[in-house]
Design a protein around this motif. Structure first.
Motif, mmCIF file in Angstrom:
data_model
loop_
_atom_site.group_PDB
_atom_site.id
_atom_site.type_symbol
_atom_site.label_atom_id
_atom_site.label_comp_id
_atom_site.label_asym_id
_atom_site.label_seq_id
_atom_site.Cartn_x
_atom_site.Cartn_y
_atom_site.Cartn_z
ATOM 1 N N ASN A 138 0.847 -1.191 0.000
ATOM 2 C CA ASN A 138 0.000 0.000 0.000
ATOM 3 C C ASN A 138 0.887 1.246 0.000
ATOM 4 O OD1 ASN A 138 -1.731 2.140 0.571
ATOM 5 N ND2 ASN A 138 -2.955 0.962 2.035
ATOM 6 N N PRO A 139 0.849 2.075 -1.040
ATOM 7 C CA PRO A 139 1.726 3.243 -1.106
ATOM 8 C C PRO A 139 1.445 4.288 -0.026
ATOM 9 C CG PRO A 139 0.180 3.254 -2.939
ATOM 10 C CD PRO A 139 -0.003 1.957 -2.216
ATOM 11 N N LYS A 140 0.242 4.251 0.556
ATOM 12 C CA LYS A 140 -0.084 5.201 1.620
ATOM 13 C C LYS A 140 0.330 4.685 2.997
ATOM 14 C CE LYS A 140 -3.936 7.373 -0.759
ATOM 15 N NZ LYS A 140 -5.345 7.749 -0.682
ATOM 16 N N LEU A 141 0.560 3.392 3.114
ATOM 17 C CA LEU A 141 0.938 2.778 4.393
ATOM 18 C C LEU A 141 2.079 1.781 4.198
ATOM 19 C CD1 LEU A 141 -2.693 1.990 5.610
ATOM 20 C CD2 LEU A 141 -1.285 3.920 6.322
ATOM 21 N N PRO A 142 3.212 2.232 3.660
ATOM 22 C CA PRO A 142 4.271 1.280 3.344
ATOM 23 C C PRO A 142 5.031 0.759 4.563
ATOM 24 C CG PRO A 142 5.024 3.497 2.905
ATOM 25 C CD PRO A 142 3.574 3.592 3.287
ATOM 26 N N PHE A 143 4.991 1.497 5.671
ATOM 27 C CA PHE A 143 5.786 1.153 6.850
ATOM 28 C C PHE A 143 4.891 0.835 8.037
ATOM 29 C CE2 PHE A 143 7.923 4.850 4.763
ATOM 30 C CZ PHE A 143 8.894 4.145 4.080
ATOM 31 N N ASP A 144 5.440 0.069 8.963
ATOM 32 C CA ASP A 144 4.817 -0.105 10.267
ATOM 33 C C ASP A 144 5.471 0.935 11.170
ATOM 34 O OD1 ASP A 144 3.956 -0.807 12.794
ATOM 35 O OD2 ASP A 144 4.301 -2.960 12.511
ATOM 36 N N VAL A 145 4.898 2.125 11.196
ATOM 37 C CA VAL A 145 5.520 3.247 11.901
ATOM 38 C C VAL A 145 5.640 2.973 13.400
ATOM 39 C CG1 VAL A 145 5.314 5.718 12.448
ATOM 40 C CG2 VAL A 145 4.846 4.915 10.146
ATOM 41 N N ILE A 146 4.685 2.259 13.956
ATOM 42 C CA ILE A 146 4.757 1.939 15.390
ATOM 43 C C ILE A 146 5.975 1.070 15.673
ATOM 44 C CG2 ILE A 146 3.581 0.740 17.289
ATOM 45 C CD1 ILE A 146 0.939 1.696 15.994
ATOM 46 N N ASP A 147 6.221 0.078 14.828
ATOM 47 C CA ASP A 147 7.395 -0.771 14.992
ATOM 48 C C ASP A 147 8.685 0.024 14.772
ATOM 49 O OD1 ASP A 147 8.708 -3.395 15.329
ATOM 50 O OD2 ASP A 147 9.238 -3.131 13.209
ATOM 51 N N LEU A 148 8.690 0.885 13.762
ATOM 52 C CA LEU A 148 9.873 1.714 13.509
ATOM 53 C C LEU A 148 10.159 2.613 14.709
ATOM 54 C CD1 LEU A 148 9.306 2.795 9.794
ATOM 55 C CD2 LEU A 148 10.957 1.129 10.664
ATOM 56 N N ARG A 149 9.117 3.205 15.283
ATOM 57 C CA ARG A 149 9.297 4.079 16.449
ATOM 58 C C ARG A 149 9.838 3.283 17.630
ATOM 59 N NH1 ARG A 149 4.484 6.968 16.736
ATOM 60 N NH2 ARG A 149 5.477 8.333 15.231
ATOM 61 N N SER A 150 9.360 2.072 17.807
ATOM 62 C CA SER A 150 9.846 1.218 18.887
ATOM 63 C C SER A 150 11.334 0.905 18.701
ATOM 64 C CB SER A 150 9.028 -0.074 18.923
ATOM 65 O OG SER A 150 9.516 -0.947 19.890
ATOM 66 N N GLN A 151 11.720 0.568 17.461
ATOM 67 C CA GLN A 151 13.137 0.313 17.175
ATOM 68 C C GLN A 151 13.987 1.553 17.453
ATOM 69 O OE1 GLN A 151 14.139 -1.532 13.355
ATOM 70 N NE2 GLN A 151 11.997 -2.174 13.192
ATOM 71 N N ALA A 152 13.513 2.708 16.991
ATOM 72 C CA ALA A 152 14.251 3.960 17.174
ATOM 73 C C ALA A 152 14.359 4.311 18.650
ATOM 74 C CB ALA A 152 13.577 5.096 16.394
ATOM 75 N N ASP A 153 13.287 4.111 19.403
ATOM 76 C CA ASP A 153 13.318 4.401 20.842
ATOM 77 C C ASP A 153 14.323 3.503 21.563
ATOM 78 O OD1 ASP A 153 11.399 6.373 20.491
ATOM 79 O OD2 ASP A 153 9.750 5.168 21.308
ATOM 80 N N GLY A 154 14.383 2.234 21.160
ATOM 81 C CA GLY A 154 15.355 1.318 21.756
ATOM 82 C C GLY A 154 16.785 1.738 21.464
ATOM 83 N N LEU A 155 17.043 2.139 20.223
ATOM 84 C CA LEU A 155 18.383 2.610 19.856
ATOM 85 C C LEU A 155 18.713 3.924 20.558
ATOM 86 C CD1 LEU A 155 18.321 1.673 16.091
ATOM 87 C CD2 LEU A 155 19.896 0.758 17.806
ATOM 88 N N GLU A 156 17.718 4.782 20.708
ATOM 89 C CA GLU A 156 17.943 6.045 21.421
ATOM 90 C C GLU A 156 18.334 5.768 22.868
ATOM 91 O OE1 GLU A 156 15.733 10.297 22.349
ATOM 92 O OE2 GLU A 156 14.494 8.558 21.847
ATOM 93 N N ALA A 157 17.659 4.826 23.521
ATOM 94 C CA ALA A 157 17.994 4.474 24.902
ATOM 95 C C ALA A 157 19.421 3.934 25.001
ATOM 96 C CB ALA A 157 16.996 3.451 25.432
ATOM 97 N N GLU A 158 19.796 3.087 24.038
ATOM 98 C CA GLU A 158 21.157 2.557 24.010
ATOM 99 C C GLU A 158 22.174 3.673 23.793
ATOM 100 O OE1 GLU A 158 23.811 -0.623 21.374
ATOM 101 O OE2 GLU A 158 21.632 -0.629 21.189
ATOM 102 N N PHE A 159 21.875 4.578 22.872
ATOM 103 C CA PHE A 159 22.750 5.723 22.593
ATOM 104 C C PHE A 159 22.917 6.585 23.843
ATOM 105 C CE2 PHE A 159 22.911 10.249 21.370
ATOM 106 C CZ PHE A 159 24.114 10.275 20.676
#
Length: 115
Positions: A88-109
């Motif tokens: 779906n070009p309007k919903l290509p990503f799972d933004v919730i999952d991406l945010r969770s990954q980014a938050d985890g990396l931010e905590a590690e950083f």
């Protein structure tokens, strides 16, 4: 960081709400330009992909400081293909999952850099 307001009293006793000035130097991932995509959901995905890439790069290279100082949105769009979860070009990503990954990396950083 939650917004805190402090009351200040002037000569006449009038109280005003002043915002702290420390938020001005806070390091946050910027919002993607609207030119990247007309759909906000897609742009939100790009922002989270930027966060993931920036934190991964900073952690791998042992660089502390703001990882968002130099943004190349064309690079973000290019690597976004590996994060596509839908046709779906309007919903290509799972933004919730991406945010969770980014938050985890931010905590590690932040743990590594002592912030």
């Amino acid at each position: 960081m939650p917004l805190t307001l402090s009351a200040q009293t002037s000569q006449g006793g009038f109280e005003t709400m002043a915002q702290p000035t420390e938020d001005q130097t806070e390091c946050k991932a910027p919002r993607p330009p609207k030119e990247l995509d007309s759909f906000a959901y897609v742009r939100n995905g790009y922002r989270e992909i930027l966060r993931i890439d920036a934190y991964q790069t900073a952690i791998q290279s042992d660089v502390c400081g703001c990882p968002f100082n130099e943004i190349d949105w064309s690079l973000v769009v290019g690597i976004s293909k590996q994060y596509v979860t839908s046709d779906n070009p309007k919903l290509p990503f799972d933004v919730i999952d991406l945010r969770s990954q980014a938050d985890g990396l931010e905590a590690e950083f932040l743990d590594i850099c002592g912030n």
